[in-house]
Enzyme design. Sequence first.
Site, PDB file in Angstrom:
ATOM      1  N   ASP A  16       2.914  -3.449   1.028  1.00  0.00           N
ATOM      2  CA  ASP A  16       4.369  -3.385   1.188  1.00  0.00           C
ATOM      3  C   ASP A  16       5.052  -4.563   0.496  1.00  0.00           C
ATOM      4  O   ASP A  16       4.482  -5.650   0.407  1.00  0.00           O
ATOM      5  CB  ASP A  16       4.695  -3.390   2.695  1.00  0.00           C
ATOM      6  CG  ASP A  16       6.115  -2.920   2.962  1.00  0.00           C
ATOM      7  OD1 ASP A  16       6.774  -2.418   2.027  1.00  0.00           O
ATOM      8  OD2 ASP A  16       6.566  -3.059   4.108  1.00  0.00           O
ATOM      9  N   ASN A  64       7.222   8.824   1.996  1.00  0.00           N
ATOM     10  CA  ASN A  64       7.736   8.309   0.717  1.00  0.00           C
ATOM     11  C   ASN A  64       8.362   9.408  -0.163  1.00  0.00           C
ATOM     12  O   ASN A  64       9.131   9.113  -1.071  1.00  0.00           O
ATOM     13  CB  ASN A  64       6.634   7.602  -0.092  1.00  0.00           C
ATOM     14  CG  ASN A  64       6.262   6.227   0.444  1.00  0.00           C
ATOM     15  OD1 ASN A  64       5.158   5.740   0.205  1.00  0.00           O
ATOM     16  ND2 ASN A  64       7.167   5.579   1.168  1.00  0.00           N
TER      17      ASN A  64
END
Length: 248
Positions: A16, A64
Amino acid sequence: MTYSGRVPGHVAIIMDGNGRWAESQGLPRLEGHRRGAKSVREVTRACRRLGVRALTLYAFSEQNWFRPSSEVDALMTLLGQYIRGERREILDNDIRLSAIGRVRKLPDAVRRPLESLMAESENNQGMDLCLALSYGGREEIVDAVRSLVTAARLGKVQEGQVDESLIAEHLWTSHLPAVDLIIRTSGELRLSNFLLWHAAYAELYFTDTLWPNFGETQLIEAFREFSRRNRRFGRVGETVPPPDAEVL
Ligand code: FPP
């Protein structure tokens, strides 16, 4: 870099912070993902060198897909380039590539090279590299339940046979050892639907470092911290299994 501490058998990483890294440099988000791909290369090499058995990378989550289509397209292009570009290195280093997730949803430009490299590398034994693509931990459990219901309907499984190890055999990760260490970069303190079943007894390691700044040095720091953890798997005294031996 030398490291002589305990090495986790199966490392899983939530990569991330690519977007924030790019922002901090005044660059477009895609540049963050490009730099993230460099970290993927460095960390994979370091894991192979240090003797990690399996490395699972959260490259694209089911959620996503809801990002702007320009970013989804750019990530897919990057993934396709990565898979084609790493082919030689993966094969030369005896790495077995696999994928977990709803892989059929990926565009052909990613799915085709992925499936072909998975087939080419399927007998390799040096290390498992598993890409979580269109992956969700709840989705993985849903699919395992569906597959067990089908097996039951066909008379292949009886209710009394359903236990933790049978469920684990129906998860997408059935070809991998138990997860020992989950790393999340960028300071967020959650699992974001990653390896929910497997997280039960994995050690969790959170670092503020953004993924594009995470490399071998930071990986070894995570391993040092892992070495200091006392894993008891819910037990005490002499019944505690040896380190890194999750027993179902
Ligand atoms: C999270 O950063 C990262 C992703 C959604 C994708 C991860 C992809 C890569 C590391 C590059 C390509 C992958 C491979 C396997 C070559 P973010 O965009 O959510 O960052 P932010 O939270 O700072 O916005």
